[in-house]
Design a protein around this motif. Structure first.
Motif, PDB file in Angstrom:
ATOM      1  N   GLU A   5       4.153  14.895  -8.989  1.00 10.06           N
ATOM      2  CA  GLU A   5       3.711  13.668  -8.322  1.00 10.06           C
ATOM      3  C   GLU A   5       4.289  13.603  -6.918  1.00 10.06           C
ATOM      4  O   GLU A   5       5.458  13.906  -6.708  1.00 10.06           O
ATOM      5  N   LYS A   6       3.475  13.149  -5.991  1.00  9.33           N
ATOM      6  CA  LYS A   6       3.916  13.028  -4.616  1.00  9.33           C
ATOM      7  C   LYS A   6       4.564  11.669  -4.396  1.00  9.33           C
ATOM      8  O   LYS A   6       4.124  10.664  -4.931  1.00  9.33           O
ATOM      9  N   GLU A   7       5.594  11.692  -3.603  1.00 13.70           N
ATOM     10  CA  GLU A   7       6.235  10.433  -3.262  1.00 13.70           C
ATOM     11  C   GLU A   7       5.332   9.668  -2.297  1.00 13.70           C
ATOM     12  O   GLU A   7       4.796  10.217  -1.341  1.00 13.70           O
ATOM     13  N   LYS A   8       5.148   8.397  -2.570  1.00 13.27           N
ATOM     14  CA  LYS A   8       4.269   7.571  -1.753  1.00 13.27           C
ATOM     15  C   LYS A   8       4.877   7.392  -0.365  1.00 13.27           C
ATOM     16  O   LYS A   8       6.032   7.004  -0.226  1.00 13.27           O
ATOM     17  N   ASP A   9       4.075   7.665   0.655  1.00 12.59           N
ATOM     18  CA  ASP A   9       4.535   7.536   2.028  1.00 12.59           C
ATOM     19  C   ASP A   9       4.245   6.115   2.509  1.00 12.59           C
ATOM     20  O   ASP A   9       3.093   5.746   2.717  1.00 12.59           O
ATOM     21  N   SER A  10       5.289   5.325   2.665  1.00 11.46           N
ATOM     22  CA  SER A  10       5.132   3.943   3.112  1.00 11.46           C
ATOM     23  C   SER A  10       5.250   3.802   4.616  1.00 11.46           C
ATOM     24  O   SER A  10       5.161   2.689   5.129  1.00 11.46           O
ATOM     25  N   GLY A  11       5.471   4.891   5.305  1.00 11.96           N
ATOM     26  CA  GLY A  11       5.581   4.832   6.749  1.00 11.96           C
ATOM     27  C   GLY A  11       6.952   4.365   7.203  1.00 11.96           C
ATOM     28  O   GLY A  11       7.866   4.113   6.413  1.00 11.96           O
ATOM     29  N   LEU A  12       7.091   4.251   8.498  1.00 14.42           N
ATOM     30  CA  LEU A  12       8.349   3.818   9.096  1.00 14.42           C
ATOM     31  C   LEU A  12       8.662   2.386   8.693  1.00 14.42           C
ATOM     32  O   LEU A  12       7.829   1.487   8.839  1.00 14.42           O
ATOM     33  N   PHE A  13       9.852   2.179   8.146  1.00 17.15           N
ATOM     34  CA  PHE A  13      10.313   0.873   7.659  1.00 17.15           C
ATOM     35  C   PHE A  13       9.411   0.325   6.555  1.00 17.15           C
ATOM     36  O   PHE A  13       9.410  -0.880   6.301  1.00 17.15           O
ATOM     37  N   GLN A 154      -7.027 -17.119   6.997  1.00 21.55           N
ATOM     38  CA  GLN A 154      -5.746 -16.502   6.618  1.00 21.55           C
ATOM     39  C   GLN A 154      -5.974 -15.312   5.691  1.00 21.55           C
ATOM     40  O   GLN A 154      -5.334 -14.263   5.841  1.00 21.55           O
ATOM     41  N   LYS A 155      -6.901 -15.464   4.766  1.00 22.88           N
ATOM     42  CA  LYS A 155      -7.129 -14.416   3.781  1.00 22.88           C
ATOM     43  C   LYS A 155      -7.927 -13.250   4.356  1.00 22.88           C
ATOM     44  O   LYS A 155      -7.552 -12.092   4.195  1.00 22.88           O
ATOM     45  N   ARG A 156      -9.003 -13.543   5.035  1.00 25.52           N
ATOM     46  CA  ARG A 156      -9.925 -12.490   5.450  1.00 25.52           C
ATOM     47  C   ARG A 156      -9.480 -11.789   6.727  1.00 25.52           C
ATOM     48  O   ARG A 156      -9.384 -10.570   6.776  1.00 25.52           O
ATOM     49  N   GLN A 157      -9.222 -12.582   7.768  1.00 25.67           N
ATOM     50  CA  GLN A 157      -8.920 -11.947   9.049  1.00 25.67           C
ATOM     51  C   GLN A 157      -7.514 -11.357   9.061  1.00 25.67           C
ATOM     52  O   GLN A 157      -7.319 -10.243   9.547  1.00 25.67           O
ATOM     53  N   ARG A 158      -6.534 -12.085   8.549  1.00 25.45           N
ATOM     54  CA  ARG A 158      -5.150 -11.641   8.692  1.00 25.45           C
ATOM     55  C   ARG A 158      -4.728 -10.706   7.567  1.00 25.45           C
ATOM     56  O   ARG A 158      -4.283  -9.591   7.811  1.00 25.45           O
ATOM     57  N   GLU A 159      -4.866 -11.155   6.323  1.00 23.80           N
ATOM     58  CA  GLU A 159      -4.412 -10.318   5.210  1.00 23.80           C
ATOM     59  C   GLU A 159      -5.296  -9.082   5.053  1.00 23.80           C
ATOM     60  O   GLU A 159      -4.788  -7.972   4.911  1.00 23.80           O
ATOM     61  N   HIS A 160      -6.601  -9.271   5.070  1.00 22.31           N
ATOM     62  CA  HIS A 160      -7.495  -8.114   4.950  1.00 22.31           C
ATOM     63  C   HIS A 160      -7.410  -7.221   6.182  1.00 22.31           C
ATOM     64  O   HIS A 160      -7.542  -5.997   6.083  1.00 22.31           O
ATOM     65  N   GLY A 161      -7.199  -7.814   7.350  1.00 23.10           N
ATOM     66  CA  GLY A 161      -7.041  -7.009   8.555  1.00 23.10           C
ATOM     67  C   GLY A 161      -5.795  -6.139   8.503  1.00 23.10           C
ATOM     68  O   GLY A 161      -5.818  -4.970   8.910  1.00 23.10           O
ATOM     69  N   LEU A 162      -4.702  -6.692   7.985  1.00 20.36           N
ATOM     70  CA  LEU A 162      -3.476  -5.903   7.849  1.00 20.36           C
ATOM     71  C   LEU A 162      -3.669  -4.780   6.830  1.00 20.36           C
ATOM     72  O   LEU A 162      -3.194  -3.657   7.032  1.00 20.36           O
ATOM     73  N   GLU A 163      -4.366  -5.063   5.719  1.00 20.68           N
ATOM     74  CA  GLU A 163      -4.626  -4.023   4.729  1.00 20.68           C
ATOM     75  C   GLU A 163      -5.520  -2.929   5.299  1.00 20.68           C
ATOM     76  O   GLU A 163      -5.383  -1.760   4.938  1.00 20.68           O
ATOM     77  N   TRP A 164      -6.442  -3.283   6.195  1.00 21.76           N
ATOM     78  CA  TRP A 164      -7.283  -2.273   6.838  1.00 21.76           C
ATOM     79  C   TRP A 164      -6.450  -1.386   7.760  1.00 21.76           C
ATOM     80  O   TRP A 164      -6.642  -0.159   7.789  1.00 21.76           O
ATOM     81  N   VAL A 165      -5.517  -1.971   8.487  1.00 23.89           N
ATOM     82  CA  VAL A 165      -4.639  -1.177   9.343  1.00 23.89           C
ATOM     83  C   VAL A 165      -3.763  -0.256   8.503  1.00 23.89           C
ATOM     84  O   VAL A 165      -3.486   0.890   8.879  1.00 23.89           O
ATOM     85  N   GLN A 166      -3.337  -0.722   7.339  1.00 20.30           N
ATOM     86  CA  GLN A 166      -2.487   0.082   6.464  1.00 20.30           C
ATOM     87  C   GLN A 166      -3.268   1.157   5.716  1.00 20.30           C
ATOM     88  O   GLN A 166      -2.661   1.993   5.036  1.00 20.30           O
ATOM     89  N   GLY A 167      -4.576   1.136   5.801  1.00 15.46           N
ATOM     90  CA  GLY A 167      -5.386   2.136   5.128  1.00 15.46           C
ATOM     91  C   GLY A 167      -5.746   1.800   3.704  1.00 15.46           C
ATOM     92  O   GLY A 167      -6.239   2.652   2.966  1.00 15.46           O
TER      93      GLY A 167
END
Length: 199
Positions: A5-13, A154-167
């Motif tokens: 199993e590969k260790e999940k890469d959470s990125g910097l910090f 709050q839900k669509r633009q901010r939370e979903h937008g952050l999840e899109w940036v995170q992949g």
């Protein structure tokens, strides 16, 4: 972690696992207030009314059904419509237009609410006319509409937008419907287009 199993890469910090924080105003709007907004005729100090300062930070707070589930019309509608001037002059009649909604978009809601109060009286009308009162206050202040739009943003633009940036998401918004995708089930072209006929 198992073998292979590969260790999940959470990125910097660990930025891929970050969550968009909920601000103090959003938390306040989701929690019931100490006063539920109900009317008590024995409460001479009227301590159960909505907060005077909460709507400074959140404009639709005064009519928020989550914070004030038993909000009575006594706190907002009756002080406006029950105010009788000591001396009636032409100026009091002119100033009355500023308090009511003749010719405005809420005219019908206001008429139904005041007629309901006139029919049942102030005592019974507190309960019997609550639905008309809620419609009038929503038409005037759009509190529920603004709360819904704020939390959808709050839900669509901010939370979903952050999840899109995170992949974690492929897209932030759903694709729009196709042009002319909606057709009315009772659409009859004869109701809209009259090709020179009189029938």
């Amino acid at each position: 972690m198992g073998k292979g199993e590969k260790e999940k890469d959470s990125g910097l910090f660990g930025w891929r696992d970050w969550k968009y924080p909920e601000g103090p105003i959003q938390k306040m709007e989701r929690q019931p207030a100490p006063a539920d907004g109900s009317y008590d005729p024995t409460d001479w100090l009227v301590e159960n009314k909505p907060s005077k300062w909460a709507h400074v930070f959140s404009q639709p707070d005064k009519f928020n059904p989550v914070r004030y589930p038993k909000l009575s019309m006594y706190h907002s509608m009756l002080p406006i419509y029950n105010a009788i001037p000591m001396y009636k002059t032409v100026f009091t009649d002119i100033g009355n237009v500023l308090a009511v909604c003749p010719g405005a978009k809420c005219e019908k809601f206001e008429l139904r609410a005041t007629e309901c109060l006139e029919y049942y009286g102030l005592k019974q009308g507190m309960d019997a006319c609550q639905d008309w009162y809620d419609d009038l206050m929503e038409c005037r202040y759009n509190s529920k509409t603004m709360l819904r739009v704020k939390h959808m943003t709050q839900k669509r633009q901010r939370e979903h937008g952050l999840e899109w940036v995170q992949g974690k998401r492929d897209k932030v918004y759903e694709p729009p419907p196709k042009f002319h995708a909606y057709l009315s089930p009772h659409l009859q072209y004869s109701n809209y287009f009259h090709w020179g006929t009189t029938s």
